[in-house]
Scaffold this active site. Structure first.
Site, PDB file in Angstrom:
ATOM      1  N   ASN A  26      -0.697   4.844   3.567  1.00  0.00           N
ATOM      2  CA  ASN A  26       0.345   5.615   2.874  1.00  0.00           C
ATOM      3  C   ASN A  26       0.089   7.083   3.153  1.00  0.00           C
ATOM      4  OD1 ASN A  26      -1.362   6.769   0.689  1.00  0.00           O
ATOM      5  ND2 ASN A  26      -1.594   4.608   0.156  1.00  0.00           N
ATOM      6  N   ASP A  36      -4.637  -1.825   4.227  1.00  0.00           N
ATOM      7  CA  ASP A  36      -5.288  -0.524   3.989  1.00  0.00           C
ATOM      8  C   ASP A  36      -6.563  -0.718   3.150  1.00  0.00           C
ATOM      9  OD1 ASP A  36      -5.713   2.186   3.827  1.00  0.00           O
ATOM     10  OD2 ASP A  36      -3.933   2.647   2.628  1.00  0.00           O
ATOM     11  N   SER A 119       4.422  -2.026   7.498  1.00  0.00           N
ATOM     12  CA  SER A 119       5.561  -1.930   6.551  1.00  0.00           C
ATOM     13  C   SER A 119       6.106  -3.270   6.043  1.00  0.00           C
ATOM     14  CB  SER A 119       6.740  -1.115   7.127  1.00  0.00           C
ATOM     15  OG  SER A 119       6.460   0.259   7.046  1.00  0.00           O
ATOM     16  N   THR A 120       5.554  -4.391   6.526  1.00  0.00           N
ATOM     17  CA  THR A 120       6.155  -5.679   6.149  1.00  0.00           C
ATOM     18  C   THR A 120       5.539  -6.304   4.892  1.00  0.00           C
ATOM     19  OG1 THR A 120       4.657  -6.988   7.522  1.00  0.00           O
ATOM     20  CG2 THR A 120       6.683  -6.197   8.554  1.00  0.00           C
ATOM     21  N   VAL A 122       3.830  -4.589   1.212  1.00  0.00           N
ATOM     22  CA  VAL A 122       4.293  -3.826   0.046  1.00  0.00           C
ATOM     23  C   VAL A 122       5.578  -3.043   0.348  1.00  0.00           C
ATOM     24  CG1 VAL A 122       3.674  -1.901  -1.493  1.00  0.00           C
ATOM     25  CG2 VAL A 122       1.975  -3.616  -0.913  1.00  0.00           C
TER      26      VAL A 122
HETATM   27  N1  AR6 Z   1      -5.491  -8.141   8.486  1.00  0.00           N
HETATM   28  C1  AR6 Z   1      -4.266  -8.153   9.070  1.00  0.00           C
HETATM   29  N2  AR6 Z   1      -3.116  -8.028   8.392  1.00  0.00           N
HETATM   30  C2  AR6 Z   1      -3.214  -7.876   7.061  1.00  0.00           C
HETATM   31  C3  AR6 Z   1      -4.435  -7.848   6.362  1.00  0.00           C
HETATM   32  C4  AR6 Z   1      -5.616  -7.980   7.147  1.00  0.00           C
HETATM   33  N3  AR6 Z   1      -6.834  -7.958   6.592  1.00  0.00           N
HETATM   34  N4  AR6 Z   1      -4.173  -7.693   5.029  1.00  0.00           N
HETATM   35  C5  AR6 Z   1      -2.844  -7.637   4.896  1.00  0.00           C
HETATM   36  N5  AR6 Z   1      -2.251  -7.755   6.110  1.00  0.00           N
HETATM   37  P1  AR6 Z   1       0.673  -4.057   3.676  1.00  0.00           P
HETATM   38  P2  AR6 Z   1       2.710  -1.996   4.196  1.00  0.00           P
HETATM   39  C6  AR6 Z   1      -0.835  -7.742   6.483  1.00  0.00           C
HETATM   40  O1  AR6 Z   1       1.234  -4.348   2.325  1.00  0.00           O
HETATM   41  O2  AR6 Z   1       3.827  -2.926   3.884  1.00  0.00           O
HETATM   42  C7  AR6 Z   1      -0.909  -0.121   0.983  1.00  0.00           C
HETATM   43  O3  AR6 Z   1      -1.146  -0.005  -0.381  1.00  0.00           O
HETATM   44  C8  AR6 Z   1       0.183  -8.123   5.438  1.00  0.00           C
HETATM   45  O4  AR6 Z   1       0.235  -9.549   5.290  1.00  0.00           O
HETATM   46  O5  AR6 Z   1      -0.792  -3.960   3.821  1.00  0.00           O
HETATM   47  O6  AR6 Z   1       2.802  -1.164   5.438  1.00  0.00           O
HETATM   48  C9  AR6 Z   1      -0.913   1.217   1.682  1.00  0.00           C
HETATM   49  O7  AR6 Z   1      -1.793   2.122   1.091  1.00  0.00           O
HETATM   50  C10 AR6 Z   1       1.447  -7.557   6.067  1.00  0.00           C
HETATM   51  O8  AR6 Z   1       1.906  -8.443   7.091  1.00  0.00           O
HETATM   52  O9  AR6 Z   1       1.275  -2.687   4.280  1.00  0.00           O
HETATM   53  C11 AR6 Z   1       0.507   1.650   1.552  1.00  0.00           C
HETATM   54  O10 AR6 Z   1       0.750   2.244   0.292  1.00  0.00           O
HETATM   55  C12 AR6 Z   1       0.940  -6.285   6.758  1.00  0.00           C
HETATM   56  O11 AR6 Z   1      -0.479  -6.407   6.807  1.00  0.00           O
HETATM   57  C13 AR6 Z   1       1.281   0.384   1.602  1.00  0.00           C
HETATM   58  O12 AR6 Z   1       0.391  -0.646   1.198  1.00  0.00           O
HETATM   59  C14 AR6 Z   1       1.321  -4.999   6.044  1.00  0.00           C
HETATM   60  O13 AR6 Z   1       1.243  -5.174   4.660  1.00  0.00           O
HETATM   61  C15 AR6 Z   1       1.719   0.079   3.001  1.00  0.00           C
HETATM   62  O14 AR6 Z   1       2.557  -1.049   2.954  1.00  0.00           O
END
Ligand code: AR6
Length: 177
Positions: A26, A36, A119-120, A122
């Site tokens: 973020n 993250d 982005s996919t 949260v």
């Molecule tokens: N390895 C690979 N992919 C993962 C892992 C992992 N260990 N953990 C989750 N994913 P998201 P966003 C996938 O929510 O939508 C955070 O709080 C998950 O299944 O992590 O970009 C940041 O600080 C999904 O497919 O990121 C931001 O505030 C993908 O990673 C916000 O979330 C992205 O999910 C960013 O949201």
């Protein structure tokens, strides 16, 4: 120069021994949930210490840090868009994340880079649309000669992997733009 290989895998991105993994960060760059949180936990507190010095990052942009305790040497922190239905510039912001990340990796002379599905989670970007942006943007980036020889799309779920594999298969016999 040979063209970079693109592939999709299902894995935890924090376990990959690549030159750089990309974090779906973020704009504070100070950590969060999802991938993250997993990256910060696996890298240890020195990552947060370095991130504090960066003073944040705008959506669509990216910053690079060390990988610390990760097997990956570097982390590229990209700030993706929050999905508001697609009419608020989300595709352009997401494309910019991939473009800037690829550019940073090339400037640092890195050879391999792994992306999560930015982005996919949260942020709510539909996976199918996000995969289209991710793959198309990376294909355009590797059309230019650079140090990058391998790009991995690291999916967390079999559902996401199937979407990426289907799109990558479409381009198997078609040269990049
Ligand atoms: N390895 C690979 N992919 C993962 C892992 C992992 N260990 N953990 C989750 N994913 P998201 P966003 C996938 O929510 O939508 C955070 O709080 C998950 O299944 O992590 O970009 C940041 O600080 C999904 O497919 O990121 C931001 O505030 C993908 O990673 C916000 O979330 C992205 O999910 C960013 O949201």
């Amino acid at each position: 120069m040979t063209r970079a290989i693109l592939r999709a895998i299902q894995d935890d991105i924090t376990t990959l021994s690549v030159d750089a993994i990309v974090n779906a960060a973020n704009s504070t760059l100070l950590g969060g949930g999802g991938v993250d949180g997993a990256i910060h936990r696996a890298a240890g507190p020195d990552l947060l210490r370095e991130c504090r010095k960066l003073n944040g990052c705008e959506p669509g942009d990216a910053r690079i840090t060390g990988g610390y305790r990760l097997p990956a040497r570097r982390v590229i922190h990209a700030v993706g868009p929050v999905w508001h239905g697609g009419g608020k510039g989300e595709p352009a912001i997401l494309a910019s994340c991939y473009r800037k990340s690829m550019a940073l990796a090339a400037v640092e002379n890195l050879r391999s880079i792994a992306f999560p599905c930015i982005s996919t989670g949260v942020c709510g970007y539909p996976v199918e649309l996000a995969a289209q942006v991710a793959i198309d943007t990376v294909r355009a980036a590797i059309a230019k000669p650079s140090s990058i020889g391998e790009v991995v799309f690291c999916c967390f779920s079999p559902f996401d992997l199937a979407i990426y594999e289907a799109r990558l298969a479409r381009f198997k016999s078609v040269p990049p733009p």
